[in-house]
Structures are given as C-alpha cells and as structure tokens.
Design a protein around this motif. Structure first.
Motif, PDB file in Angstrom:
ATOM      1  N   ASN A  26      83.563 -22.481 -56.650  1.00  0.00           N
ATOM      2  CA  ASN A  26      84.878 -21.468 -56.883  1.00  0.00           C
ATOM      3  C   ASN A  26      84.812 -20.804 -58.284  1.00  0.00           C
ATOM      4  O   ASN A  26      85.598 -19.527 -58.215  1.00  0.00           O
ATOM      5  N   VAL A  27      84.394 -21.415 -59.208  1.00  0.00           N
ATOM      6  CA  VAL A  27      84.244 -20.493 -60.490  1.00  0.00           C
ATOM      7  C   VAL A  27      83.443 -19.253 -60.531  1.00  0.00           C
ATOM      8  O   VAL A  27      83.922 -18.185 -61.153  1.00  0.00           O
ATOM      9  N   ALA A  33      85.676 -12.091 -58.762  1.00  0.00           N
ATOM     10  CA  ALA A  33      87.021 -11.110 -58.573  1.00  0.00           C
ATOM     11  C   ALA A  33      87.280 -10.721 -59.701  1.00  0.00           C
ATOM     12  O   ALA A  33      87.562  -9.430 -59.821  1.00  0.00           O
ATOM     13  N   LEU A  34      87.056 -11.389 -60.999  1.00  0.00           N
ATOM     14  CA  LEU A  34      87.451 -10.564 -62.375  1.00  0.00           C
ATOM     15  C   LEU A  34      86.466  -9.701 -62.396  1.00  0.00           C
ATOM     16  O   LEU A  34      86.802  -8.596 -63.299  1.00  0.00           O
ATOM     17  N   ASN A  35      85.290  -9.909 -62.323  1.00  0.00           N
ATOM     18  CA  ASN A  35      84.141  -8.788 -62.824  1.00  0.00           C
ATOM     19  C   ASN A  35      84.549  -7.530 -61.983  1.00  0.00           C
ATOM     20  O   ASN A  35      84.522  -6.627 -62.767  1.00  0.00           O
ATOM     21  N   LEU A  46      84.071  -3.162 -70.184  1.00  0.00           N
ATOM     22  CA  LEU A  46      84.537  -3.975 -71.154  1.00  0.00           C
ATOM     23  C   LEU A  46      84.659  -5.487 -70.856  1.00  0.00           C
ATOM     24  O   LEU A  46      84.548  -5.986 -69.751  1.00  0.00           O
ATOM     25  N   PRO A  47      84.479  -6.494 -71.832  1.00  0.00           N
ATOM     26  CA  PRO A  47      84.653  -7.956 -71.588  1.00  0.00           C
ATOM     27  C   PRO A  47      85.899  -8.131 -70.615  1.00  0.00           C
ATOM     28  O   PRO A  47      86.765  -7.584 -70.927  1.00  0.00           O
ATOM     29  N   ILE A  48      85.710  -9.143 -69.948  1.00  0.00           N
ATOM     30  CA  ILE A  48      87.056  -9.643 -69.187  1.00  0.00           C
ATOM     31  C   ILE A  48      87.806 -10.266 -70.141  1.00  0.00           C
ATOM     32  O   ILE A  48      87.272 -11.240 -71.031  1.00  0.00           O
ATOM     33  N   PRO A  49      89.220  -9.794 -70.224  1.00  0.00           N
ATOM     34  CA  PRO A  49      90.020 -10.355 -71.235  1.00  0.00           C
ATOM     35  C   PRO A  49      90.283 -11.913 -70.926  1.00  0.00           C
ATOM     36  O   PRO A  49      90.284 -12.189 -69.838  1.00  0.00           O
ATOM     37  N   VAL A  50      90.400 -12.593 -71.989  1.00  0.00           N
ATOM     38  CA  VAL A  50      90.929 -13.987 -71.950  1.00  0.00           C
ATOM     39  C   VAL A  50      92.171 -14.268 -71.222  1.00  0.00           C
ATOM     40  O   VAL A  50      92.300 -15.189 -70.628  1.00  0.00           O
ATOM     41  N   SER A  51      93.033 -13.340 -71.374  1.00  0.00           N
ATOM     42  CA  SER A  51      94.193 -13.334 -70.547  1.00  0.00           C
ATOM     43  C   SER A  51      94.027 -13.377 -69.204  1.00  0.00           C
ATOM     44  O   SER A  51      94.850 -13.902 -68.650  1.00  0.00           O
ATOM     45  N   GLU A  52      93.243 -12.697 -68.803  1.00  0.00           N
ATOM     46  CA  GLU A  52      92.890 -12.351 -67.194  1.00  0.00           C
ATOM     47  C   GLU A  52      92.476 -13.788 -66.799  1.00  0.00           C
ATOM     48  O   GLU A  52      92.503 -14.227 -65.555  1.00  0.00           O
ATOM     49  N   ILE A  53      91.438 -14.334 -67.620  1.00  0.00           N
ATOM     50  CA  ILE A  53      90.775 -15.569 -67.321  1.00  0.00           C
ATOM     51  C   ILE A  53      91.716 -16.631 -67.249  1.00  0.00           C
ATOM     52  O   ILE A  53      91.871 -17.307 -66.120  1.00  0.00           O
ATOM     53  N   LEU A  54      92.691 -16.690 -68.188  1.00  0.00           N
ATOM     54  CA  LEU A  54      93.609 -17.661 -68.241  1.00  0.00           C
ATOM     55  C   LEU A  54      94.683 -17.626 -67.250  1.00  0.00           C
ATOM     56  O   LEU A  54      95.231 -18.504 -66.444  1.00  0.00           O
ATOM     57  N   SER A  55      94.975 -16.332 -66.730  1.00  0.00           N
ATOM     58  CA  SER A  55      96.171 -16.236 -65.570  1.00  0.00           C
ATOM     59  C   SER A  55      95.182 -16.514 -64.293  1.00  0.00           C
ATOM     60  O   SER A  55      95.998 -17.012 -63.589  1.00  0.00           O
ATOM     61  N   THR A  56      94.337 -16.172 -64.291  1.00  0.00           N
ATOM     62  CA  THR A  56      93.354 -16.609 -62.849  1.00  0.00           C
ATOM     63  C   THR A  56      93.429 -18.263 -62.877  1.00  0.00           C
ATOM     64  O   THR A  56      93.679 -18.674 -61.773  1.00  0.00           O
ATOM     65  N   ALA A  57      92.920 -18.666 -63.845  1.00  0.00           N
ATOM     66  CA  ALA A  57      93.024 -20.387 -63.895  1.00  0.00           C
ATOM     67  C   ALA A  57      94.383 -20.878 -63.588  1.00  0.00           C
ATOM     68  O   ALA A  57      94.222 -21.912 -62.746  1.00  0.00           O
ATOM     69  N   ASP A  58      95.221 -20.401 -64.091  1.00  0.00           N
ATOM     70  CA  ASP A  58      96.668 -20.772 -63.933  1.00  0.00           C
ATOM     71  C   ASP A  58      97.144 -20.534 -62.371  1.00  0.00           C
ATOM     72  O   ASP A  58      97.502 -21.395 -61.813  1.00  0.00           O
ATOM     73  N   PHE A  59      96.793 -19.610 -61.844  1.00  0.00           N
ATOM     74  CA  PHE A  59      97.247 -19.095 -60.746  1.00  0.00           C
ATOM     75  C   PHE A  59      96.546 -20.006 -59.660  1.00  0.00           C
ATOM     76  O   PHE A  59      97.062 -20.308 -58.510  1.00  0.00           O
ATOM     77  N   CYS A  61      95.339 -22.968 -60.334  1.00  0.00           N
ATOM     78  CA  CYS A  61      95.525 -24.577 -60.742  1.00  0.00           C
ATOM     79  C   CYS A  61      94.219 -25.264 -61.041  1.00  0.00           C
ATOM     80  O   CYS A  61      93.909 -25.993 -60.642  1.00  0.00           O
ATOM     81  N   ILE A  62      93.550 -24.173 -62.012  1.00  0.00           N
ATOM     82  CA  ILE A  62      92.060 -24.969 -62.301  1.00  0.00           C
ATOM     83  C   ILE A  62      92.182 -25.157 -63.879  1.00  0.00           C
ATOM     84  O   ILE A  62      93.110 -24.801 -64.501  1.00  0.00           O
ATOM     85  N   ASP A  63      91.271 -25.845 -64.243  1.00  0.00           N
ATOM     86  CA  ASP A  63      91.365 -26.240 -65.825  1.00  0.00           C
ATOM     87  C   ASP A  63      91.106 -24.933 -66.559  1.00  0.00           C
ATOM     88  O   ASP A  63      89.963 -24.413 -66.487  1.00  0.00           O
ATOM     89  N   CYS A  64      92.170 -24.759 -67.538  1.00  0.00           N
ATOM     90  CA  CYS A  64      91.745 -23.341 -68.282  1.00  0.00           C
ATOM     91  C   CYS A  64      90.565 -23.652 -69.276  1.00  0.00           C
ATOM     92  O   CYS A  64      90.199 -22.475 -69.284  1.00  0.00           O
TER      93      CYS A  64
END
Length: 92
Positions: A26-27, A33-35, A46-59, A61-64
């Motif tokens: 899943n990761v 998708a983020l890439n 540009l590197p994938i922003p942390v905010s995008e990673i955390l938003s995806t994790a929250d959406f 429901c995976i461990d941030c």
C-alpha cells in the motif's frame, strides 16, 4: 518478472530485487500517487512535501510516522536519481 521471461527480455537489476513485503504494498501505491503529482521548479522535480505525505497518510488512515519514513526514503532515491541524471547532461 514472469512476463519478461516469457517475452525473452532481461532486467537483471529488477530480477535481483526481493518482492515487496505485503505490508508495504500500500505504501508503494501511495508513493506512486504522490510521485505522479510532485511539482517541479524548472530545474527538475521537487521533493514530495511532508504536508502531502501526512495528508495522504491521514486520508488512508495509515500510521503517519511509517508513511513519512518509507515515502521519504523512496523519494530520496528518486531525487538522487534525478540529480545523477542532471549531472550527465551537458552544460549550456
């Protein structure tokens, strides 16, 4: 990999890789998708922003912490690859 063998094509680097553990599949999908949605600045990606990673994790429901660790690790490999490719291009 089996399909490449059937077609008679070789990819030694890919064939040497171990299959991804089930809990990381899943990761990998989230990373892809983020890439695909990553930004660039005209000089390269540009590197994938942390905010995008955390938003995806929250959406999803995976461990941030896990998502941040694994996705940033994958992202670092991609960024390194792009940096190496950029060094190969002739300067203007």
């Amino acid at each position: 990999m089996e399909r490449r063998r059937q077609l008679g094509k070789s990819a030694p680097l890919l064939d040497a890789l171990e299959p991804l553990p089930d809990h990381l599949l899943n990761v990998w999908g989230y990373f892809l998708a983020l890439n695909a949605a990553r930004g660039s600045n005209g000089f390269g990606p540009l590197p994938i922003p942390v905010s995008e990673i955390l938003s995806t994790a929250d959406f999803f429901c995976i461990d941030c912490e896990d998502a941040l660790f694994f996705i940033q690790a994958l992202d670092a490999v991609v960024m390194q690859h792009h940096a190496e490719e950029a060094k190969k291009k002739p300067s203007k």
